[in-house]
Design a protein around this motif. Structure first.
Motif, mmCIF file in Angstrom:
data_model
loop_
_atom_site.group_PDB
_atom_site.id
_atom_site.type_symbol
_atom_site.label_atom_id
_atom_site.label_comp_id
_atom_site.label_asym_id
_atom_site.label_seq_id
_atom_site.Cartn_x
_atom_site.Cartn_y
_atom_site.Cartn_z
ATOM 1 N N ALA A 229 0.829 -1.209 0.000
ATOM 2 C CA ALA A 229 0.000 0.000 0.000
ATOM 3 C C ALA A 229 0.865 1.262 0.000
ATOM 4 N N PRO A 230 0.288 2.381 -0.464
ATOM 5 C CA PRO A 230 1.060 3.625 -0.540
ATOM 6 C C PRO A 230 1.745 4.024 0.777
ATOM 7 N N ALA A 231 0.995 3.943 1.880
ATOM 8 C CA ALA A 231 1.488 4.540 3.126
ATOM 9 C C ALA A 231 2.542 3.697 3.851
ATOM 10 N N THR A 267 0.247 -1.714 -4.734
ATOM 11 C CA THR A 267 -1.133 -1.223 -4.660
ATOM 12 C C THR A 267 -1.255 0.139 -5.352
ATOM 13 N N CYS A 299 -12.589 4.083 -0.835
ATOM 14 C CA CYS A 299 -11.430 3.190 -0.706
ATOM 15 C C CYS A 299 -11.038 2.900 0.735
ATOM 16 N N SER A 323 -11.855 -0.755 -3.432
ATOM 17 C CA SER A 323 -10.622 -0.065 -3.036
ATOM 18 C C SER A 323 -9.474 -0.572 -3.908
ATOM 19 N N PRO A 324 -8.388 0.209 -3.991
ATOM 20 C CA PRO A 324 -7.223 -0.270 -4.739
ATOM 21 C C PRO A 324 -6.738 -1.650 -4.295
ATOM 22 N N GLN A 325 -6.753 -1.903 -2.964
ATOM 23 C CA GLN A 325 -6.315 -3.240 -2.510
ATOM 24 C C GLN A 325 -7.096 -4.334 -3.233
ATOM 25 N N MET A 353 -0.429 -3.622 4.305
ATOM 26 C CA MET A 353 -1.284 -2.439 4.467
ATOM 27 C C MET A 353 -0.972 -1.704 5.779
ATOM 28 N N PRO A 354 -1.233 -0.401 5.820
ATOM 29 C CA PRO A 354 -1.044 0.353 7.063
ATOM 30 C C PRO A 354 -2.256 0.222 7.979
ATOM 31 N N CYS A 355 -3.130 -0.723 7.687
ATOM 32 C CA CYS A 355 -4.516 -0.639 8.109
ATOM 33 C C CYS A 355 -5.028 -1.968 8.636
ATOM 34 N N LYS A 358 -8.402 -3.168 6.585
ATOM 35 C CA LYS A 358 -8.202 -3.870 5.312
ATOM 36 C C LYS A 358 -8.308 -5.385 5.488
ATOM 37 N N MET A 503 -11.418 9.665 4.700
ATOM 38 C CA MET A 503 -10.498 8.663 5.227
ATOM 39 C C MET A 503 -10.696 8.619 6.740
ATOM 40 N N CYS A 509 -4.144 7.368 5.334
ATOM 41 C CA CYS A 509 -3.545 6.053 5.636
ATOM 42 C C CYS A 509 -2.159 6.140 6.243
HETATM 43 FE FE1 HC1 Z 1 -4.707 3.132 1.925
HETATM 44 FE FE2 HC1 Z 1 -5.698 2.798 -0.388
HETATM 45 S S1 HC1 Z 1 -4.591 4.696 0.261
HETATM 46 S S2 HC1 Z 1 -6.952 2.890 1.496
HETATM 47 O O1 HC1 Z 1 -5.126 4.270 3.097
HETATM 48 O O2 HC1 Z 1 -7.015 3.716 -1.402
HETATM 49 O O3 HC1 Z 1 -4.750 0.844 3.761
HETATM 50 O O4 HC1 Z 1 -1.762 3.325 2.093
HETATM 51 O O5 HC1 Z 1 -3.708 0.826 0.329
HETATM 52 O O6 HC1 Z 1 -6.832 0.048 -0.991
HETATM 53 O O7 HC1 Z 1 -3.926 2.633 -2.806
HETATM 54 C C1 HC1 Z 1 -4.693 1.756 3.153
HETATM 55 C C2 HC1 Z 1 -2.835 3.251 2.141
HETATM 56 C C3 HC1 Z 1 -4.350 1.787 0.543
HETATM 57 C C4 HC1 Z 1 -6.408 1.111 -0.847
HETATM 58 C C5 HC1 Z 1 -4.593 2.654 -1.928
#
Ligand code: HC1
Ligand code: SF4
Length: 575
Positions: A229-231, A267, A299, A323-325, A353-355, A358, A503, A509
């Motif tokens: 994931a981006p974050a 991602t 997302c 969502s992108p994932q 993922m930072p999450c 997810k 968000m 994220c």
């Molecule tokens: Fe996210 Fe997304 S930005 S939701 O915060 O839209 O987890 O990093 O992966 O799916 O791309 C999280 C982050 C992430 C999705 C994307």
């Protein structure tokens, strides 16, 4: 401004500053447990006691304002012995299983016990055996480890506006529990994991699933594919002693390859894909279906969960994009699988993922099985992958950088900024404005969605038409935005916004519930800067210019919003 002294160091701070913050300015560190800079102080633990030089009265530094001319003492013998007694009392009710605790070596209580040289516990143990709550796919509640600091309850109620956690019973029987004493999965919990990110000890933590990923890697019959994931890339360095915001993308690709994954994807590629789909959706609604505006981003799974539970009048406004994932998972098990002649049932997709939400998203919804099997098989948080990298003896900070694998890995700057609040909106604007005007943007940065204000609003002039946007982060901030929309609709007034990004986590994220512990706004600012740095150094800055995205549409999906795109990349909601 006022001027006071802290342990003899003169400091000038704005009137109203707490003694704790003034001490920080003076370079004096006062120990705390219940205090967290994200939250209002409520002075429950008693660790931060101080006094002034005129009186023996002890004051709580977190909740007492520094006064002009006062001289504060933060650590004489009496103060230290009271703090030690506070710690010993907490330890008398706390299990001693640090070695097998999820927060071993990363626990604020453990650190304080070490700092105060506690070698024996003078009070009789008075443990309160309580069952763990493992009912959610995202987080585990272990109330036995709770030190009643209250951070999780305040985060859940004040920052997130969710009210899933509460203290039940009274006196020495006080315990942390889901409100109304139900299982966490049956409570209003949206799985954002902010409670786990703010817990100082091992009372709330992510549901650990790294063994599943390792089992798949070690199974020769399984083709393992990982996405990041981006974050994650701007926070994982913290777990290895690096500065927050250090960009670790290339080193992470190398580490994941060394862990044994067969393919390394990103991602961020699917974030670009999301923009193609969501941007198209926005243009269609803006030009042809104004009644379905505002378009609301989808997302963040904690936000989707919140919306389905509390704001389902907004379902018609939600983007139907996965969502992108989930898009990345669906593309791996369809496009990539077909192109490489692999049965999707033999592919195992791991998301980093930072999450914590997810984890629930990947399991939750019938729509997430678009190829006949799960889009994403297992989700590991940043904290889990950091542990896995460490236990595998991989020295992440000193690894050489390597490239992502081709097909579903290359990303644009727009894809990476998804990781910060306002990023999805800015990425969408880059593509939507360019498509509506038919011109290449002279400047891709949009400042309106950026920054840490809880709700950001902006108006843009696009080809002579006004586009009004709102960006909210930190779940408790969203109701204001939704109520503005509801009021305008009820009164038949002009829509206040055409496009809304939400968000659940503060900062987006980069402030996710699965990120390394200890984050505050300073940390979030550094992680955010890392993300913008990744964007700025990208050769391609807009999703619709990502060459691999264009190939994916040409070879497989057809047009954005095509039948195939809808089958794989879109979803429905529970009403
Ligand atoms: Fe996210 Fe997304 S930005 S939701 O915060 O839209 O987890 O990093 O992966 O799916 O791309 C999280 C982050 C992430 C999705 C994307
Ligand atoms: Fe997860 Fe990001 Fe939503 Fe937080 S803001 S719950 S990290 S998707």
């Amino acid at each position: 401004m006022i001027t006071c002294t802290i342990d003899g160091v003169e400091v000038t701070v704005p009137a109203g500053t707490s003694i704790l913050k003034a001490s920080k300015e003076a370079g004096v560190k006062i120990p705390t447990l219940c205090y967290h800079p994200d939250l209002h102080p409520w002075a429950s633990c008693g660790m931060c006691i101080v006094k002034n030089d005129r009186s023996p009265k002890l004051m709580r530094a977190c909740a007492t304002e520094a006064v002009e001319g006062e001289a504060y003492i933060t650590g004489d013998n009496e103060i230290i012995s009271v703090r030690k007694a506070v710690l010993e009392l907490i330890l008398s009710e706390h299990p001693d299983d640090c070695l097998t605790c999820g927060r071993n070596n990363n626990c604020e209580l453990q650190t304080l016990a070490a700092d105060f040289g506690i070698r024996e516990e003078p009070f009789d143990k008075n443990l309160h055996p309580l069952p763990k709550d493992t009912s959610t796919p995202s987080i585990v509640l272990n109330p036995e480890k709770c030190i009643k600091c209250g951070r999780c309850v305040h985060v859940c109620q004040d920052l997130q506006g969710v009210y899933a956690l509460e203290f039940l019973d009274r006196g020495e029987n006080t315990r942390l529990a889901p409100a109304a004493d139900v299982q966490l999965n049956d409570s209003p919990c949206i799985k954002c994991g902010q409670c786990s990110a703010h817990c100082p000890v091992g009372a709330i933590y992510e549901k650990s699933e790294w063994e599943k990923a390792v089992a798949a890697i070690n199974n020769p019959d399984v083709h393992t594919v990982v996405q990041i994931a981006p974050a994650v890339r701007v926070a994982i360095g913290e777990a290895f002693g690096l500065e927050s915001g250090s960009l670790m993308t290339g080193q992470l690709y190398t580490a994941l390859r060394r862990l044994g994954f067969d393919k390394i994807f990103d991602t961020n590629f699917a974030a670009d894909l999301t923009i193609m789909e969501e941007g198209t959706e926005f243009i269609k609604r803006f030009t042809e279906e104004q009644e379905s505006l505002p378009l609301i981003t989808s997302c963040c799974p904690a936000w989707v969960d919140y919306m389905e539970k509390y704001s389902n009048d907004m379902i018609p406004h939600f983007s139907t994009c996965k969502s992108p994932q989930q898009m990345e998972g669906a593309m791996i098990k369809s496009y990539y699988a077909e192109k490489h002649n692999i049965d999707p049932k033999d592919i195992y997709v791991v998301s980093i993922m930072p999450c914590t939400a997810k984890k629930a998203e990947a399991q939750n919804c019938d729509d997430m099985f678009s190829t006949g099997c799960k889009d994403v098989d297992v989700v590991l948080t940043t904290r889990e992958i950091a542990r896995l990298i460490k236990m595998s003896g991989i020295d992440l900070p000193n690894l050489p950088e390597s490239d992502v694998d081709s097909l579903l890995g290359t990303y644009s700057g727009a894809g990476t900024i998804f990781g910060v609040t306002g990023g999805v909106m800015e990425a969408a604007l880059r593509t939507a404005v360019s498509k509506i005007t038919g011109e290449t943007l002279p400047k891709v940065e949009f400042e309106g969605p950026r920054g840490m204000e809880g709700v950001k609003e902006a108006e843009l002039d696009v080809a002579g038409q006004k586009v009004r946007i709102a960006v909210a982060h930190g779940m408790a901030n969203i109701e204001t935005v939704l109520n503005t929309v509801r009021a305008a609709k009820a009164e038949g007034k002009e829509l206040p916004y055409h496009f809304i990004e939400v968000m659940a986590c503060r900062g987006g994220c980069i402030g996710g519930g699965g990120q390394p512990h200890g984050a505050d706004d300073e940390t979030r600012a550094k992680r955010t800067a890392g993300i913008y740095q990744d964007d700025e150094k990208s050769v391609v800055r807009c999703s619709h210019e990502n060459p691999d995205i264009l190939t994916a549409y040409k070879e497989y999906l057809g047009e954005p919003s095509s039948h195939k795109a809808h089958e794989l990349l879109h979803r429905s909601y529970r009403n």
